[in-house]
Write an enzyme that holds these catalytic residues in place. Structure first.
Site, mmCIF file in Angstrom:
data_model
loop_
_atom_site.group_PDB
_atom_site.id
_atom_site.type_symbol
_atom_site.label_atom_id
_atom_site.label_comp_id
_atom_site.label_asym_id
_atom_site.label_seq_id
_atom_site.Cartn_x
_atom_site.Cartn_y
_atom_site.Cartn_z
ATOM 1 N N ARG A 1 22.965 -9.123 -9.351
ATOM 2 C CA ARG A 1 23.812 -9.161 -8.971
ATOM 3 C C ARG A 1 25.108 -10.126 -8.797
ATOM 4 O O ARG A 1 25.216 -10.554 -7.650
ATOM 5 C CB ARG A 1 24.110 -7.623 -7.578
ATOM 6 N N HIS B 1 25.424 -7.935 -18.389
ATOM 7 C CA HIS B 1 24.493 -7.625 -18.270
ATOM 8 C C HIS B 1 23.775 -7.246 -18.685
ATOM 9 O O HIS B 1 23.121 -5.780 -19.201
ATOM 10 C CB HIS B 1 25.169 -6.421 -17.086
ATOM 11 N N LEU B 2 22.604 -8.228 -19.232
ATOM 12 C CA LEU B 2 21.749 -7.940 -20.170
ATOM 13 C C LEU B 2 19.772 -8.173 -20.185
ATOM 14 O O LEU B 2 19.574 -8.004 -20.931
ATOM 15 C CB LEU B 2 21.991 -8.836 -21.570
ATOM 16 N N GLY B 3 20.859 -8.222 -18.477
ATOM 17 C CA GLY B 3 19.118 -8.680 -18.191
ATOM 18 C C GLY B 3 17.536 -7.391 -18.316
ATOM 19 O O GLY B 3 16.882 -7.872 -18.622
ATOM 20 N N ALA B 4 18.458 -6.019 -18.939
ATOM 21 C CA ALA B 4 17.175 -5.587 -18.946
ATOM 22 C C ALA B 4 17.298 -4.287 -19.936
ATOM 23 O O ALA B 4 16.352 -3.981 -20.251
ATOM 24 C CB ALA B 4 17.721 -4.203 -17.701
ATOM 25 N N VAL C 1 21.589 -13.495 -12.537
ATOM 26 C CA VAL C 1 21.170 -12.045 -13.527
ATOM 27 C C VAL C 1 20.269 -11.087 -12.007
ATOM 28 O O VAL C 1 20.159 -10.172 -12.111
ATOM 29 C CB VAL C 1 19.302 -12.649 -14.117
ATOM 30 N N LYS D 1 10.135 -8.876 -7.092
ATOM 31 C CA LYS D 1 9.472 -9.174 -8.261
ATOM 32 C C LYS D 1 10.432 -9.613 -9.213
ATOM 33 O O LYS D 1 9.427 -9.968 -10.007
ATOM 34 C CB LYS D 1 9.204 -7.462 -8.907
ATOM 35 N N VAL D 2 11.844 -9.451 -9.442
ATOM 36 C CA VAL D 2 12.437 -10.397 -10.756
ATOM 37 C C VAL D 2 12.093 -12.142 -10.515
ATOM 38 O O VAL D 2 11.206 -13.059 -10.728
ATOM 39 C CB VAL D 2 13.243 -10.210 -11.258
ATOM 40 N N GLU E 1 32.277 -4.652 -13.041
ATOM 41 C CA GLU E 1 31.848 -5.137 -14.522
ATOM 42 C C GLU E 1 32.795 -3.513 -15.936
ATOM 43 O O GLU E 1 32.272 -2.923 -15.323
ATOM 44 C CB GLU E 1 30.047 -4.958 -14.701
ATOM 45 N N ASP F 1 24.731 -13.406 -16.175
ATOM 46 C CA ASP F 1 24.785 -11.524 -16.607
ATOM 47 C C ASP F 1 25.584 -10.801 -15.838
ATOM 48 O O ASP F 1 25.160 -9.782 -16.087
ATOM 49 C CB ASP F 1 23.161 -11.597 -16.438
HETATM 50 N N1 LIG Z 1 20.748 -8.227 -14.475
HETATM 51 C C1 LIG Z 1 19.927 -7.147 -14.875
HETATM 52 O O1 LIG Z 1 20.500 -6.465 -15.875
HETATM 53 C C2 LIG Z 1 19.044 -7.227 -13.829
HETATM 54 C C3 LIG Z 1 17.857 -6.139 -14.018
HETATM 55 C C4 LIG Z 1 16.526 -6.232 -12.988
HETATM 56 C C5 LIG Z 1 17.180 -6.286 -11.433
HETATM 57 N N2 LIG Z 1 18.593 -6.487 -11.398
HETATM 58 C C6 LIG Z 1 18.872 -6.965 -9.876
HETATM 59 O O2 LIG Z 1 17.413 -8.283 -9.727
HETATM 60 C C7 LIG Z 1 17.628 -8.415 -8.520
HETATM 61 C C8 LIG Z 1 16.068 -8.712 -7.822
HETATM 62 O O3 LIG Z 1 15.411 -7.274 -8.167
HETATM 63 P P1 LIG Z 1 13.542 -7.375 -7.967
HETATM 64 O O4 LIG Z 1 13.719 -5.789 -8.662
HETATM 65 O O5 LIG Z 1 13.438 -8.538 -8.030
HETATM 66 O O6 LIG Z 1 14.452 -6.694 -6.396
HETATM 67 P P2 LIG Z 1 13.022 -6.793 -5.255
HETATM 68 O O7 LIG Z 1 13.212 -5.513 -4.400
HETATM 69 O O8 LIG Z 1 11.989 -6.384 -6.096
HETATM 70 O O9 LIG Z 1 13.037 -8.154 -4.785
HETATM 71 C C9 LIG Z 1 14.129 -8.163 -3.597
HETATM 72 C C10 LIG Z 1 13.951 -10.020 -3.039
HETATM 73 O O10 LIG Z 1 14.758 -10.581 -2.393
HETATM 74 C C11 LIG Z 1 14.513 -10.676 -0.986
HETATM 75 N N3 LIG Z 1 16.567 -10.597 -0.177
HETATM 76 C C12 LIG Z 1 16.219 -9.510 0.164
HETATM 77 N N4 LIG Z 1 17.254 -10.561 1.286
HETATM 78 C C13 LIG Z 1 17.582 -11.957 0.879
HETATM 79 C C14 LIG Z 1 17.969 -12.987 1.330
HETATM 80 N N5 LIG Z 1 19.077 -12.394 2.578
HETATM 81 N N6 LIG Z 1 18.170 -14.036 1.471
HETATM 82 C C15 LIG Z 1 16.659 -14.274 -0.176
HETATM 83 N N7 LIG Z 1 16.246 -13.590 -0.769
HETATM 84 C C16 LIG Z 1 16.515 -11.853 0.200
HETATM 85 C C17 LIG Z 1 14.030 -9.224 -0.752
HETATM 86 O O11 LIG Z 1 12.843 -9.521 0.756
HETATM 87 C C18 LIG Z 1 12.888 -9.222 -1.870
HETATM 88 O O12 LIG Z 1 11.815 -10.095 -2.163
HETATM 89 C C19 LIG Z 1 18.330 -7.376 -7.912
HETATM 90 O O13 LIG Z 1 19.823 -7.491 -7.421
HETATM 91 C C20 LIG Z 1 18.865 -5.632 -9.370
HETATM 92 O O14 LIG Z 1 19.074 -4.982 -8.561
HETATM 93 C C21 LIG Z 1 18.878 -7.216 -11.970
HETATM 94 O O1 LIG Z 2 19.774 -2.118 -11.687
HETATM 95 C C1 LIG Z 2 19.262 -2.674 -12.775
HETATM 96 O O2 LIG Z 2 18.239 -2.316 -13.647
HETATM 97 C C2 LIG Z 2 19.871 -3.626 -13.695
HETATM 98 O O3 LIG Z 2 21.128 -4.354 -13.559
HETATM 99 C C3 LIG Z 2 19.864 -2.942 -15.359
HETATM 100 O O4 LIG Z 2 20.839 -2.525 -15.540
HETATM 101 P P1 LIG Z 2 20.924 -1.640 -16.902
HETATM 102 O O5 LIG Z 2 20.301 -0.441 -16.950
HETATM 103 O O6 LIG Z 2 22.180 -1.617 -17.053
HETATM 104 O O7 LIG Z 2 20.872 -2.846 -18.018
#
Ligand SMILES: NC(=O)c1ccc[n+]([C@@H]2O[C@H](COP(=O)([O-])OP(=O)(O)OC[C@H]3O[C@@H](n4cnc5c(N)ncnc54)[C@H](O)[C@@H]3O)[C@@H](O)[C@H]2O)c1
Ligand SMILES: O=C(O)[C@H](O)COP(=O)(O)O
Length: 632
Positions: A320, A368-371, A318, A239-240, A349, A344
């Site tokens: 983990r 950790h401001l992504g969201a 952004v 998704k991201v 943390e 991020d």
């Molecule tokens: N920083 C933030 O505040 C923040 C906010 C939202 C999401 N996130 C993190 O971002 C990441 C992605 O979130 P998302 O919602 O897009 O998840 P998602 O499940 O939609 O996408 C993750 C993708 O990674 C792929 N993947 C799995 N193993 C892999 C590998 N070994 N190599 C390459 N790709 C691989 C999966 O096939 C999937 O398409 C997650 O770790 C989530 O926790 C962080």
């Molecule tokens: O997993 C998540 O949705 C993001 O890392 C955001 O985490 P937060 O809600 O603590 O900002």
């Protein structure tokens, strides 16, 4: 062959909405989560018997109804009426981290909402036994102690965001507590933050800002690099990742992506080429990380992988913190392999104050401001409030991460088939060659049962779980399997083949066919180009009975080595010796062949995982044409 097709592509997934389920089988969980304000007193009387549900350990994902819990009179909290006439009984919802107002408003229409931020673990434990629901973000650790302290009252934990690594899911399930999350509302915010970090890193915005505030004017020191025309590798095209790709293309970047499980046509649709891991990291000028933290991705960026990168590469994370070996990143920054990083997220943390990584002059950091945008937080708040209220009302949730909802009589009969289904899913995904991208899976059940008398939802969910969990941080169960598969672009269809055997047993065999992919083990492909495997339950134990066109018979336990070899005497002994010499215990072996003295498949069950050298030795046996190691 008579077929009774019950094909249900994800285009038209089983609808698990409460209304739909109501007309089918009432889920167990609703019997004890039911919480309607208008009928609460009657419900309270009828809720003297609930069910305590536990999840079996070790990946089997079989959920057991353990015991009935005698009285759940503590389900309802009492709020003092101002006139002290009636007790308005409403659930109590504790919100332990900042949540958007729209979500809070929604919660207040249903329950008593208490917002208490920055609670210590002791304070949280002290409060929790008075709460029916708890809503957290990533900063609250919902540990086993919290579930213990809840004394059975806590019915749902809502994670206002995606990652649920701060919630002890095993404990939640053991204590019969539903966990729900909000997986979609912060996608755009995370993608925008990735782009913000990418651009500000390339132009030294944070460093230049700090320098000016320190009274300096350093125009030559902070000459940046341009983004246009540069290659960006997106690692994890979910998704991201795909939203970052779209935006980077708008900035004129050449975008490639690595994601072994993403469908190539989804990438193509936005002009992104899917490539191998090594190709991505060795050709990119910028690398942006968007994969989940799983055992496979833990520290996947380490000394070895940094050394394969283009000198002067720039990295954004952004996702983990744990996907990067942070000490190795400091070394790569020091020796110039990595020119800059923008982070991020961190392994710990908040990171320690003296963290070399955080302090590094070529690193830009955010806490950790992504969201953290107003819009995402409002969206997440509403998404989680709806899920929590729904759960308190006893409805099924599309974002439940640990909800076992199978009637006990169905569960006990299907239990070994549930294990078989998950293992077939795990096997099938491990047979797919990286880069192929799974889109379509067909499950064929051979059964003598009348279709109305065989509920395959749990089996289908477990196959989905087996396929998705090894490649993602998603937690799949009966509730969220279709939702997650759909999100990942995976179509799972089911077909029934009528067996002429006894209908005493629910199922004769289960086949899993993965369409249009390449396989790590070519013999798993049938003539039509699909990976095909088949399993059966024998004496209560799941067995693998077919791989591609080869019949085998091995119990699905521990680990499995599949070898294709020239069918000739002595092969079992040769491979067995190699394993024996290295103290790897063989639990079973089976040889299947199509025509005598031509090709055969040997399936070997092993208790321990053989090391690389042992596997290499097996590969060197001259008659062995291909082999694969599979973790069941
Ligand atoms: N920083 C933030 O505040 C923040 C906010 C939202 C999401 N996130 C993190 O971002 C990441 C992605 O979130 P998302 O919602 O897009 O998840 P998602 O499940 O939609 O996408 C993750 C993708 O990674 C792929 N993947 C799995 N193993 C892999 C590998 N070994 N190599 C390459 N790709 C691989 C999966 O096939 C999937 O398409 C997650 O770790 C989530 O926790 C962080
Ligand atoms: O997993 C998540 O949705 C993001 O890392 C955001 O985490 P937060 O809600 O603590 O900002």
């Amino acid at each position: 062959m008579a077929t009774n097709s019950i094909s249900r592509a994800a285009k038209n997934p089983i609808n698990f909405s409460a209304r739909n389920v109501e007309s089918q089988k009432k889920p167990i969980i609703s019997r004890y989560l039911s919480f309607s304000q208008s009928t609460i007193s009657l419900q309270k009387l009828s809720l003297v018997k609930g069910y305590h549900i536990s999840r079996k350990l070790h990946n089997t994902a079989v959920f057991n109804v353990l015991e009935t819990v005698e009285s759940r009179s503590g389900l309802v909290s009492r709020t003092r009426d101002p006139d002290n006439v009636v007790n308005t009984e409403k659930p109590t919802i504790l919100v332990s981290e900042k949540l958007g107002e729209a979500g809070l408003d929604l919660l207040r229409t249903f329950g008593n909402v208490e917002c208490s931020y920055n609670l210590s673990p002791e304070e949280l434990c002290a409060k929790i036994s008075l709460c029916d629901a708890l809503i957290v973000r990533s900063g609250t650790k919902v540990t086993r102690q919290v579930f213990e302290a809840a004394k059975g009252r806590l019915k749902v934990v809502g994670r206002a965001g995606v990652g649920i690594d701060n919630v002890d899911l095993q404990a939640a399930t053991e204590f019969g507590c539903l966990v729900v999350n909000a997986p979609t509302a912060n996608t755009i915010a995370a993608a925008e933050h990735g782009i913000a970090l990418l651009a500000s890193m390339a132009r030294n915005v944070a460093q230049a800002d700090a320098s000016m505030k320190a009274g300096k004017w350093q125009r030559t020191k902070y000459v940046g690099v341009s983004l246009v025309g540069k290659t960006l590798a997106i690692m994890g095209f979910g998704k991201v990742g795909s939203e970052v790709a779209r935006r980077a293309k708008g900035l004129g970047m050449h975008v490639i992506a690595h994601d072994p499980y993403a469908p190539a046509d989804r990438a193509r649709a936005i002009g992104v080429e899917l490539v191998s891991f090594d190709q991505a990291i060795s050709t990119a000028d910028f690398i942006s990380l968007h994969m989940p933290l799983t055992p496979t991705t833990n520290k996947i960026f380490n000394d070895e992988t940094f050394s394969k990168m283009k000198k002067g590469v720039r990295i954004v994370n952004v996702a983990r913190g744990g996907v990067i070996d942070e000490d190795a990143l400091v070394r790569a920054l020091d020796n110039g392999t990595v020119a800059q990083a923008a982070l991020d997220v961190f392994t710990e943390e908040p990171p320690p104050n003296d963290s070399k990584l955080v302090q590094h002059e070529n690193v830009t950091v955010t806490p950790h401001l992504g969201a953290s945008t107003k819009e995402a937080q409002e969206g997440v708040a509403v998404e989680i409030a709806e899920a929590v209220v729904g759960a308190l009302k006893g409805e099924l949730s599309a974002t439940a991460v640990n909800a076992p909802m199978v009637p006990p009589e169905v569960l006990s009969e299907l239990a070994p088939y549930v294990t078989l289904a998950e293992k077939l899913g795990r096997l099938a995904v491990q047979l797919v060659a990286g880069g192929s991208g799974i889109q379509s899976v067909k499950v064929v059940y051979k059964s003598a049962r009348d279709p109305d008398n065989l509920d395959t939802r749990l089996l289908r969910a477990m196959i989905t779980k087996g396929i998705i969990e090894p490649i993602s941080d998603s937690h799949i169960n009966l509730v969220n399997a279709d939702f997650t598969a759909k999100q990942k672009g995976l179509r799972i269809s089911e077909e029934r083949v009528v067996a002429d055997s006894s209908s005493d047993y629910p199922i004769d065999s289960i086949q899993v066919h993965v369409s249009n992919v390449e396989s790590k083990f070519a013999s798993a492909l049938t003539d039509n180009g699909n990976i095909s495997i088949e399993g059966r339950v024998k004496y209560g134990i799941p067995h693998l009975t077919c791989v591609g066109s080869f019949g085998v018979d091995v119990s699905l336990d521990g680990n499995l080595i599949l070898c294709r070899q020239v069918d000739q005497p002595g092969m079992i002994g040769r491979v067995g010796n190699i394993l024996g010499e290295r103290n790897v215990n063989v639990s079973f072996m089976s040889v299947g062949r199509t025509v005598k003295r031509t090709k055969a498949i040997m399936a070997i069950g092993v208790d321990e995982e053989p090391d690389k050298d042992t596997l290499k030795k097996i590969g060197e046996v001259s008659a062995i044409e291909e082999f694969v190691f599979l973790d069941l």
